[in-house]
Write an enzyme that holds these catalytic residues in place. Sequence first.
Site, PDB file in Angstrom:
ATOM      1  N   ILE A 196       0.874  -1.179   0.000  1.00 24.17           N
ATOM      2  CA  ILE A 196       0.000   0.000   0.000  1.00 24.17           C
ATOM      3  C   ILE A 196       0.910   1.227   0.000  1.00 24.17           C
ATOM      4  O   ILE A 196       1.580   1.518   1.009  1.00 24.17           O
ATOM      5  CB  ILE A 196      -0.908   0.008   1.252  1.00 24.17           C
ATOM      6  CG1 ILE A 196      -1.701  -1.305   1.342  1.00 24.17           C
ATOM      7  CG2 ILE A 196      -1.845   1.225   1.228  1.00 24.17           C
ATOM      8  CD1 ILE A 196      -2.223  -1.622   2.730  1.00 24.17           C
ATOM      9  N   GLU A 197       0.974   1.914  -1.146  1.00 26.86           N
ATOM     10  CA  GLU A 197       1.912   3.040  -1.275  1.00 26.86           C
ATOM     11  C   GLU A 197       1.308   4.346  -0.784  1.00 26.86           C
ATOM     12  O   GLU A 197       0.099   4.452  -0.530  1.00 26.86           O
ATOM     13  CB  GLU A 197       2.376   3.136  -2.735  1.00 26.86           C
ATOM     14  CG  GLU A 197       3.138   1.880  -3.130  1.00 26.86           C
ATOM     15  CD  GLU A 197       3.766   1.932  -4.499  1.00 26.86           C
ATOM     16  OE1 GLU A 197       3.379   2.787  -5.332  1.00 26.86           O
ATOM     17  OE2 GLU A 197       4.666   1.089  -4.740  1.00 26.86           O
ATOM     18  N   ASN A 198       2.193   5.337  -0.665  1.00 27.72           N
ATOM     19  CA  ASN A 198       1.784   6.647  -0.173  1.00 27.72           C
ATOM     20  C   ASN A 198       2.571   7.710  -0.928  1.00 27.72           C
ATOM     21  O   ASN A 198       3.729   7.493  -1.290  1.00 27.72           O
ATOM     22  CB  ASN A 198       2.091   6.734   1.335  1.00 27.72           C
ATOM     23  CG  ASN A 198       1.445   7.931   1.971  1.00 27.72           C
ATOM     24  OD1 ASN A 198       1.944   9.054   1.893  1.00 27.72           O
ATOM     25  ND2 ASN A 198       0.319   7.711   2.596  1.00 27.72           N
ATOM     26  N   SER A 223       3.898  10.189   0.238  1.00 25.72           N
ATOM     27  CA  SER A 223       5.134  10.316   1.008  1.00 25.72           C
ATOM     28  C   SER A 223       5.724   8.907   1.036  1.00 25.72           C
ATOM     29  O   SER A 223       5.329   8.051   1.837  1.00 25.72           O
ATOM     30  CB  SER A 223       4.820  10.816   2.424  1.00 25.72           C
ATOM     31  OG  SER A 223       6.006  10.835   3.177  1.00 25.72           O
ATOM     32  N   GLU A 276       4.305  -7.904   2.765  1.00 20.21           N
ATOM     33  CA  GLU A 276       4.565  -8.859   3.854  1.00 20.21           C
ATOM     34  C   GLU A 276       4.039  -8.309   5.176  1.00 20.21           C
ATOM     35  O   GLU A 276       3.433  -9.032   5.980  1.00 20.21           O
ATOM     36  CB  GLU A 276       6.071  -9.122   4.000  1.00 20.21           C
ATOM     37  CG  GLU A 276       6.729  -9.720   2.773  1.00 20.21           C
ATOM     38  CD  GLU A 276       7.281  -8.674   1.806  1.00 20.21           C
ATOM     39  OE1 GLU A 276       6.605  -7.650   1.571  1.00 20.21           O
ATOM     40  OE2 GLU A 276       8.369  -8.897   1.280  1.00 20.21           O
ATOM     41  N   CYS A 286      12.079  -7.171   2.120  1.00 22.61           N
ATOM     42  CA  CYS A 286      13.092  -6.122   2.271  1.00 22.61           C
ATOM     43  C   CYS A 286      13.636  -6.134   3.699  1.00 22.61           C
ATOM     44  O   CYS A 286      13.111  -6.836   4.582  1.00 22.61           O
ATOM     45  CB  CYS A 286      12.504  -4.749   1.935  1.00 22.61           C
ATOM     46  SG  CYS A 286      11.437  -4.069   3.221  1.00 22.61           S
ATOM     47  N   CYS A 294      11.093  -5.393   6.419  1.00 27.43           N
ATOM     48  CA  CYS A 294      10.173  -6.526   6.604  1.00 27.43           C
ATOM     49  C   CYS A 294      10.858  -7.665   7.350  1.00 27.43           C
ATOM     50  O   CYS A 294      10.242  -8.344   8.175  1.00 27.43           O
ATOM     51  CB  CYS A 294       9.672  -7.043   5.256  1.00 27.43           C
ATOM     52  SG  CYS A 294       8.445  -5.972   4.510  1.00 27.43           S
TER      53      CYS A 294
HETATM   54  N1  THU Z   1       7.726  -3.842  -1.474  1.00 29.18           N
HETATM   55  C1  THU Z   1       7.065  -4.808  -0.758  1.00 29.18           C
HETATM   56  O1  THU Z   1       5.830  -4.821  -0.716  1.00 29.18           O
HETATM   57  N2  THU Z   1       7.800  -5.735  -0.114  1.00 29.18           N
HETATM   58  C2  THU Z   1       9.163  -5.771  -0.080  1.00 29.18           C
HETATM   59  O2  THU Z   1       9.737  -6.603   0.608  1.00 29.18           O
HETATM   60  C3  THU Z   1       9.920  -4.822  -0.873  1.00 29.18           C
HETATM   61  C4  THU Z   1       9.157  -3.752  -1.565  1.00 29.18           C
HETATM   62  C5  THU Z   1       6.938  -2.832  -2.186  1.00 29.18           C
HETATM   63  C6  THU Z   1       7.096  -1.434  -1.663  1.00 29.18           C
HETATM   64  C7  THU Z   1       6.732  -0.616  -2.871  1.00 29.18           C
HETATM   65  O3  THU Z   1       5.311  -0.445  -2.884  1.00 29.18           O
HETATM   66  C8  THU Z   1       7.104  -1.482  -4.058  1.00 29.18           C
HETATM   67  O4  THU Z   1       7.317  -2.783  -3.540  1.00 29.18           O
HETATM   68  C9  THU Z   1       8.354  -1.025  -4.776  1.00 29.18           C
HETATM   69  O5  THU Z   1       9.414  -0.897  -3.912  1.00 29.18           O
END
Ligand code: THU
EC number: 3.5.4.5
Length: 142
Positions: free
Chosen positions: A48-50, A52, A60, A92, A95
Amino acid sequence: MAISREQEEILIKKSIEAAPGAYVPYSDFHVGACVLGEDGNFYTGFNIENVSYGATTCGEQAAVISMLTNSSCRKIKALAVAAGNSCDSMPCGICRQFLCEFVESPEVPIYSVAMDGRYMVKPFSEVMPYAFMNFEKDGTDK
Ligand code: THU
């Protein structure tokens, strides 16, 4: 500790199915995730992006938060993350630390799933070596 073949198939399928729901207006990178809880239930999430960017929630984390908020289960038996066309999307760094709190053991399998169903699986201890974590904790609020 290992999960059954049937549980593995469900976990992988649910992670793939979660990806299209992702809210990704900035990256257009859909991440689906699924957690198998110690209670035997599956919990899904997506990224879920923002505007910001740093306020973005990863798929995850969303799946783990779904487990925490929709059940009394506090331990993860397995996690799958599905994104892209190859099996190279592992959680990442943030996470990985987040998962430290809730994995039931260092052997918990972490699946990296391609959208066509191929996958790679690694134990959490390999994904997050030398982790700062506490396996003594039983997950309650005491
Ligand atoms: N993202 C994840 O959902 N999980 C990860 O472990 C790494 C990155 C998402 C964050 C962002 O919305 C998109 O992938 C690009 O970085």
